[in-house]
Write a protein that holds these residues in place. Structure first.
Motif, mmCIF file in Angstrom:
data_model
loop_
_atom_site.group_PDB
_atom_site.id
_atom_site.type_symbol
_atom_site.label_atom_id
_atom_site.label_comp_id
_atom_site.label_asym_id
_atom_site.label_seq_id
_atom_site.Cartn_x
_atom_site.Cartn_y
_atom_site.Cartn_z
ATOM 1 N N GLU A 142 4.329 3.956 -10.235
ATOM 2 C CA GLU A 142 4.801 3.201 -9.074
ATOM 3 C C GLU A 142 3.987 1.917 -8.869
ATOM 4 N N VAL A 143 2.673 2.040 -8.957
ATOM 5 C CA VAL A 143 1.792 0.878 -8.767
ATOM 6 C C VAL A 143 2.059 -0.164 -9.841
ATOM 7 N N ALA A 144 2.111 0.275 -11.100
ATOM 8 C CA ALA A 144 2.311 -0.659 -12.206
ATOM 9 C C ALA A 144 3.663 -1.358 -12.119
ATOM 10 N N SER A 145 4.679 -0.630 -11.688
ATOM 11 C CA SER A 145 6.009 -1.214 -11.541
ATOM 12 C C SER A 145 6.015 -2.280 -10.450
ATOM 13 N N GLU A 146 5.373 -2.000 -9.318
ATOM 14 C CA GLU A 146 5.285 -2.973 -8.226
ATOM 15 C C GLU A 146 4.572 -4.246 -8.676
ATOM 16 N N LEU A 147 3.527 -4.078 -9.501
ATOM 17 C CA LEU A 147 2.718 -5.223 -9.929
ATOM 18 C C LEU A 147 3.324 -5.976 -11.113
ATOM 19 N N GLY A 148 4.344 -5.390 -11.735
ATOM 20 C CA GLY A 148 4.943 -6.025 -12.912
ATOM 21 C C GLY A 148 4.071 -5.934 -14.141
ATOM 22 N N MET A 149 3.207 -4.902 -14.193
ATOM 23 C CA MET A 149 2.384 -4.698 -15.391
ATOM 24 C C MET A 149 3.297 -4.303 -16.560
ATOM 25 N N ILE A 150 2.955 -4.731 -17.752
ATOM 26 C CA ILE A 150 3.803 -4.547 -18.927
ATOM 27 C C ILE A 150 3.579 -3.156 -19.512
ATOM 28 N N ARG A 151 4.668 -2.379 -19.591
ATOM 29 C CA ARG A 151 4.553 -1.032 -20.164
ATOM 30 C C ARG A 151 4.545 -1.112 -21.684
ATOM 31 N N LYS A 177 0.849 -1.197 0.000
ATOM 32 C CA LYS A 177 0.000 0.000 0.000
ATOM 33 C C LYS A 177 0.883 1.245 0.000
ATOM 34 N N HIS A 178 0.304 2.365 -0.333
ATOM 35 C CA HIS A 178 1.023 3.638 -0.373
ATOM 36 C C HIS A 178 1.760 3.868 0.948
ATOM 37 N N GLY A 179 3.045 4.204 0.847
ATOM 38 C CA GLY A 179 3.820 4.525 2.036
ATOM 39 C C GLY A 179 4.559 3.357 2.646
ATOM 40 N N ASP A 180 4.263 2.129 2.190
ATOM 41 C CA ASP A 180 4.968 0.960 2.730
ATOM 42 C C ASP A 180 6.451 1.018 2.372
ATOM 43 N N LYS A 181 7.292 0.691 3.337
ATOM 44 C CA LYS A 181 8.742 0.679 3.088
ATOM 45 C C LYS A 181 9.209 -0.668 2.545
ATOM 46 N N GLY A 182 8.496 -1.716 2.895
ATOM 47 C CA GLY A 182 8.874 -3.045 2.421
ATOM 48 C C GLY A 182 7.658 -3.782 1.900
ATOM 49 N N GLU A 204 -2.256 10.649 3.860
ATOM 50 C CA GLU A 204 -1.369 10.316 2.746
ATOM 51 C C GLU A 204 -1.870 9.058 2.037
ATOM 52 N N GLY A 205 -1.938 9.118 0.711
ATOM 53 C CA GLY A 205 -2.326 7.945 -0.071
ATOM 54 C C GLY A 205 -3.814 7.695 -0.134
ATOM 55 N N GLY A 206 -4.615 8.685 0.258
ATOM 56 C CA GLY A 206 -6.063 8.538 0.168
ATOM 57 C C GLY A 206 -6.567 7.398 1.048
ATOM 58 N N LEU A 207 -7.296 6.449 0.454
ATOM 59 C CA LEU A 207 -7.835 5.325 1.223
ATOM 60 C C LEU A 207 -6.788 4.239 1.491
ATOM 61 N N ARG A 208 -5.606 4.399 0.917
ATOM 62 C CA ARG A 208 -4.513 3.410 1.050
ATOM 63 C C ARG A 208 -5.010 2.009 0.691
ATOM 64 N N ILE A 209 -5.363 1.879 -0.568
ATOM 65 C CA ILE A 209 -5.821 0.609 -1.126
ATOM 66 C C ILE A 209 -4.609 -0.195 -1.582
ATOM 67 N N SER A 210 -4.671 -1.507 -1.444
ATOM 68 C CA SER A 210 -3.541 -2.338 -1.879
ATOM 69 C C SER A 210 -3.330 -2.191 -3.381
ATOM 70 N N TYR A 211 -2.068 -2.348 -3.783
ATOM 71 C CA TYR A 211 -1.727 -2.138 -5.189
ATOM 72 C C TYR A 211 -2.416 -3.159 -6.098
ATOM 73 N N ALA A 212 -2.620 -4.390 -5.619
ATOM 74 C CA ALA A 212 -3.312 -5.385 -6.446
ATOM 75 C C ALA A 212 -4.726 -4.916 -6.773
ATOM 76 N N THR A 213 -5.421 -4.365 -5.784
ATOM 77 C CA THR A 213 -6.780 -3.873 -6.017
ATOM 78 C C THR A 213 -6.773 -2.671 -6.941
ATOM 79 N N LEU A 214 -5.799 -1.775 -6.777
ATOM 80 C CA LEU A 214 -5.698 -0.621 -7.682
ATOM 81 C C LEU A 214 -5.418 -1.082 -9.107
ATOM 82 N N GLY A 215 -4.581 -2.102 -9.263
ATOM 83 C CA GLY A 215 -4.315 -2.630 -10.603
ATOM 84 C C GLY A 215 -5.565 -3.203 -11.233
#
Length: 450
Positions: free
Chosen positions: A222-231, A12-17, A176-187
């Motif tokens: 940032e989200v797409a990079s974390e998820l490995g979405m193809i640019r 989620k937004h702001g996570d360090k790891g 910070e990060g609005g609702l802080r939704i997990s990146y998988a859900t945002l993807g």
């Protein structure tokens, strides 16, 4: 090629790891937290008084955006769980090494589907068009020279999907990060992971619209990079192949609006029951229990039975199509909606054609959409003028009164023209149909002051 273990990121937004699935509390799974945060948000609550088909309708059985979103979420959860079971059977390491379960897929799709309309303005899709046309052919044309081409395109093609992403993720002081939704859900939420320009560069379903405003481009990357979405290879233009689960969110929406908007039209008398039964029975002829159906005495019960069977048939078919195309989807080489490959496509197309003619173009819908245009464009004009005058140091007494109508969190001053224009669009988009009408009457001086 995209990898499921990366696509299912709990970050989620702001996570360090990284957040590991094996360390999650199954009683409070991160993807289920996404659902909870969305359903308790003010943006989601406003959907209870937003148009699905019939604007400003007070008929008790007609769907609002809220009931539609809940139903899409339920269908999405079923799609996700069914696909999740088959994915984990195909790739057992997802469970054995990473700890993922079929219900994780269901939770992701359910949360993304719950939010799929959260950015839509009042008065249905005519609300999006009214905002866009305010800038393209209305008083907003005067601002074009102060914006970049992409900023301008964001406004003239105002898009509920992009607005929804902003509502879910935009930071404000202390949040910070609005609702802080997990990146998988945002993807999974991003059906169109591209900028507003270039417009429709390919026939691919993911290029049909755009999915984020210029203000959100860095976070999308940032989200797409974390998820490995193809640019996609488009130089400096940001565009990605879809997250695979976005196909299931889209299918859930397609199934619901095809069947349930049709049901609303029947209940309103815009489509005759005789016609409706003929169309729906074509979808369920393989699963209908004729004896049970003939025992149902009322139109409502007959429709409910056929609707449930139809949705079940379309869910199972969408799951089959997804699994048949799963490897192409992971490669970024599948470019259609799942329902476009459905064995029921002809029947769905027939229903949509009848709905367009009898429901979406009915006199009641057209009349209310006309009212919506006038309301939205008046609100945009009034609030934009006040904010621009404030920024220029030329604020009038009238402008000060107008700005006091804004909720506290929308009174923050914005330095740039694009940010001010988008700020007003965000505000107007969050209004319910009823609140937009009330504000319009207040500004026009026709609202009764008690």
């Amino acid at each position: 090629m995209m990898q499921w273990e990366q696509l299912l990121s709990l970050r989620k937004h702001g996570d360090k790891g990284k957040r590991l699935r094996t360390e999650e509390d199954d009683a409070r799974l991160g993807f289920e937290v996404d659902y909870d945060r969305i359903i308790f948000s003010s943006a989601f609550r406003s959907l209870q008084d937003k148009t699905q088909v019939i604007p400003l309708s007070k008929t008790d059985f007609v769907h609002t955006r809220l009931t539609h979103s809940l139903e899409v979420s339920v269908v999405g959860r079923s799609l996700g769980r069914l696909v999740g079971k088959r994915i984990i059977d195909k790739y057992p390491y997802l469970r054995e090494v990473h700890g993922y379960q079929p219900n994780d897929f269901g939770a992701i799709v359910a949360a993304a589907a719950l939010a799929h309309d959260i950015g839509n303005p009042p008065f249905g899709h005519s609300g999006e068009r009214a905002i866009g046309e305010y800038f393209s052919i209305g008083n907003g044309r005067q601002y074009q020279d102060g914006l970049t081409p992409k900023q301008w395109q964001d406004l003239v093609d105002f898009e509920g999907n992009a607005n929804g992403f902003n509502l879910l993720t935009a930071s404000r002081p202390g949040i910070e990060g609005g609702l802080r939704i997990s990146y998988a859900t945002l993807g999974a939420f991003m059906k169109y992971p591209k900028e507003s320009l270039p417009k429709k560069p390919t026939p691919s379903i993911s290029d049909k619209k755009y999915g984020f405003f210029q203000t959100d481009a860095a976070f999308v990357t940032e989200v797409a990079s974390e998820l490995g979405m193809i640019r996609k290879d488009r130089g400096d233009d940001i565009a990605y192949q879809r997250h695979p689960l976005a196909f299931l969110v889209e299918a859930a929406d397609d199934i619901c609006y095809t069947i349930i908007d049709f049901e609303d039209g029947i209940n309103l008398g815009l489509v005759s029951e005789e016609f409706a039964l003929e169309y729906l029975i074509k979808l369920v002829k393989d699963s209908i229990n004729t004896a049970k159906y003939n025992e149902l005495a009322t139109k409502e019960d007959r429709l409910s039975y056929l609707r449930a069977l139809a949705i079940g048939s379309l869910i199972n078919d969408a799951v089959s199509v997804f699994m048949e195309q799963e490897e192409l989807i992971l490669q970024g080489n599948f470019h259609s909606a799942l329902t476009d490959k459905s064995r029921f496509k002809a029947q769905m197309d027939d229903i949509i054609t009848l709905s367009v003619r009898n429901i979406y173009q009915s006199r009641e819908v057209v009349e209310k959409e006309l009212v919506g245009y006038q309301i939205i464009q008046t609100l945009l004009d009034t609030f934009i003028r006040a904010l621009n005058n404030q920024a220029a140091g030329a604020i009038t007494g009238y402008d000060k009164l107008v700005l006091r109508l804004l909720p506290e969190r929308f009174r923050t001053e914005k330095e740039g023209l694009y940010e001010r224009l988008l700020h007003v669009c965000h505000y107007v988009s969050l209004l319910t149909d009823g609140k937009a009408l009330e504000l319009y009457e207040t500004i026009k001086g026709t609202h009764r002051v008690r």
